[in-house]
Design an enzyme around this catalytic site. Structure first.
Site, PDB file in Angstrom:
ATOM      1  N   GLU A  28      -3.927  -3.438  -6.560  1.00  0.00           N
ATOM      2  CA  GLU A  28      -2.981  -2.844  -6.075  1.00  0.00           C
ATOM      3  C   GLU A  28      -1.757  -3.429  -7.167  1.00  0.00           C
ATOM      4  OE1 GLU A  28      -3.517  -2.566  -1.416  1.00  0.00           O
ATOM      5  OE2 GLU A  28      -3.416  -4.062  -2.230  1.00  0.00           O
ATOM      6  N   CYS A  65      -5.878 -14.764   0.848  1.00  0.00           N
ATOM      7  CA  CYS A  65      -7.711 -14.478   0.266  1.00  0.00           C
ATOM      8  C   CYS A  65      -8.030 -14.827  -0.876  1.00  0.00           C
ATOM      9  CB  CYS A  65      -7.874 -12.414  -0.001  1.00  0.00           C
ATOM     10  SG  CYS A  65      -7.265 -11.302   1.476  1.00  0.00           S
ATOM     11  N   GLU A 122      -9.683  -4.146  -1.505  1.00  0.00           N
ATOM     12  CA  GLU A 122      -8.865  -5.914  -1.963  1.00  0.00           C
ATOM     13  C   GLU A 122      -9.664  -6.741  -0.953  1.00  0.00           C
ATOM     14  OE1 GLU A 122      -8.277  -9.301  -1.643  1.00  0.00           O
ATOM     15  OE2 GLU A 122      -5.412  -8.813  -0.841  1.00  0.00           O
ATOM     16  N   LYS A 141       0.566  -1.427  -0.135  1.00  0.00           N
ATOM     17  CA  LYS A 141      -0.049   0.255  -0.036  1.00  0.00           C
ATOM     18  C   LYS A 141       0.477   1.334   0.392  1.00  0.00           C
ATOM     19  CE  LYS A 141      -4.233  -2.437   2.204  1.00  0.00           C
ATOM     20  NZ  LYS A 141      -4.782  -2.387   0.456  1.00  0.00           N
TER      21      LYS A 141
END
Length: 489
Positions: free
Chosen positions: A463, A285, A251, A162
């Protein structure tokens, strides 16, 4: 006495005490031992962090892109020099095996910072001719103060992912790690400062969802980048829009399909499926938790999966031979065990695992067996909902059109994959699957160059990759008139 003592906020280039008077404890997932007591940020602390970020961002944006690039490259060097030290901290905080944190977590975070350090000088506008004596040029300018809200499964990697594009584009970032794994983000802040990033450009505030809400709603923050669950993501988006129409990148969750066709190399397919379900104890994820297998090869595929599950080395995270550790928290353990019981109740056939590991010292930690269900139905809870743990669901199919329709029948769209020797079918299937990240005959790699994000309720924006820089800049258009101005009146 905790291993890491009292953890404070990191604002303006130094550790500062929170003003809330509230603290929370964080525990070692493998042993249950207290790791640290962490101070929770208050609204006043958020204001302080925003003001500090504003001041730091002005100095950071005033540097040339080449200067920012060199500083970020120095941060990469420091991360790599301290890989083993940071990997041990990440191991204690997350419960991941040390072999994994040494090879993946810091390494991939540093790679992304290095990637964006190289792109910092490539952020540029356009020149658009209008006529002989007039033209337009555009500038890509930083947003200002941004915020990142991290998940608990990859704490330092997410902080790197990030912050890297944000800082490369000349922004500041206030980062809130998950309260479940809060320890490593401040170490990244120390490294940025040591590398030459001005104080305030990367601040770390600690706390639970209340702190995330303060960041999301703050009118002085121009953008939120969030990683976490769908429901929380919706709240973040609502607060971000309601406060100042700030941009959001998200996300979110996934229930990703892995499709094994009848012509697949079954050894390869089993290797992929086991990795896509049990790496990081299933706390990824993008995991391919819905494994669709052609009916004609299902028995042979299952046998290969079971063989590989038996080879998984459950153990203490500090043991270099361990490749499967505990879940990150007691709450996550309870959630995963609840899903396993649901699978049993709904009639799925249990072919591996299915219980908590309680032998010896494992009883003190959050360990659950790698679990495989077969003969699953599309309407089962374990097939419909994100588990975020080591639970694989095997479903059979006979028709390509049917399996694509079933694979897409979900609110999620984060990842998908196919295993087949027929590349024409592989591309045809991938083009029809509704997912933002797709793999053919492999699974899980997310290099810095690859945009990462989901379709549907699995996310907004991306991202990594060049495209992400667009989320951290805004375009200013400037018209220049070289000739005589033609008055209207």
């Amino acid at each position: 006495m905790s291993a890491y003592g009292l953890q404070r906020l990191y604002i303006g280039g130094d550790y500062v005490d929170a003003t809330s008077g509230v603290t929370f404890d964080t525990f070692d997932p493998a042993t249950g031992e207290l790791l640290a007591t962490v101070q929770q940020a208050s609204e006043a602390d958020i204001e302080r962090a925003v003001q500090s970020a504003r001041e730091g961002q002005r100095a950071w944006a005033a540097m040339t892109a080449m200067q920012r690039s060199r500083i970020l490259r120095r941060a990469v060097d420091l991360l790599r020099e301290r890989n083993d030290e940071l990997a041990e901290l990440e191991m204690r905080d997350t419960g991941k095996p040390i072999a994994e944190t040494r090879a993946v977590d810091i390494v991939t975070g540093a790679d992304v910072i290095e990637y964006y350090a190289g792109l910092a000088t490539a952020i540029e506008g356009q020149q658009i001719p209008l006529r002989a004596e007039s033209f337009v040029y555009t500038r890509r300018e930083p947003l200002g103060v941004t915020a990142g809200i991290g998940a608990w499964n990859y704490p330092i990697q997410i902080a790197c992912w990030k912050s890297a594009p944000a800082l490369a584009a000349g922004n500041a970032m206030i980062f809130k790690p998950s309260e479940v794994t809060p320890l490593s983000a401040s170490k990244l802040a120390e490294i940025y400062l040591e590398a030459g990033v001005p104080a305030g450009v990367f601040n770390v505030v600690q706390g639970d969802g209340r702190v995330g809400a303060m960041l999301s709603a703050h009118p002085g923050i121009a953008k939120i980048s969030f990683t976490g669950g769908v429901e929380t993501g919706k709240k973040v988006m609502s607060m971000a829009g309601g406060s100042s129409l700030k941009e959001v990148t998200m996300e979110l969750g996934g229930k990703s399909p892995l499709v094994v066709f009848e012509d697949a190399d079954l050894d390869r397919a089993a290797d992929i499926a086991v990795t896509a379900n049990f790496f990081s104890a299933g706390q990824v994820c993008t995991n391919g938790t819905r494994v669709f297998v052609h009916q004609s090869v299902q028995p042979a595929f299952e046998a290969r999966v079971i063989e590989r599950v038996k080879r998984i080395r459950v153990g203490k995270p500090s043991d270099p031979s361990t490749n499967f550790g505990p879940l990150a928290s007691a709450a996550q353990l309870d959630k995963v065990l609840g899903f396993i019981e649901s699978g049993k109740r709904e009639g799925a056939r249990l072919v591996a695992g299915g219980a908590r590991i309680v032998e010896g010292d494992y009883a003190r930690g959050q360990y659950v067996q790698p679990t495989v269900f077969s003969d699953c139905r599309d309407d089962m809870k374990i097939v419909r909902e994100e588990i975020f743990g080591p639970v694989m669901s095997i479903l059979s199919f006979v028709d390509e059109d049917d399996v694509i329709e079933r694979a897409n029948d979900t609110i999620y769209g984060l990842a998908a994959g196919v295993v087949t020797e027929n590349l024409a079918r592989a591309h045809r299937a991938i083009h029809r699957l509704e997912a933002g990240i797709c793999w053919i005959n492999t699974w899980g790699e997310s290099p810095a160059e690859m945009p990462v994000g989901g379709y549907k309720q699995s996310g907004v924006g991306r991202e990594n990759g060049i495209t992400t820089l667009e989320h951290y800049t805004r375009i200013k258009s400037v018209q220049v008139e070289l000739g005589k101005y033609q008055p209207v009146f």
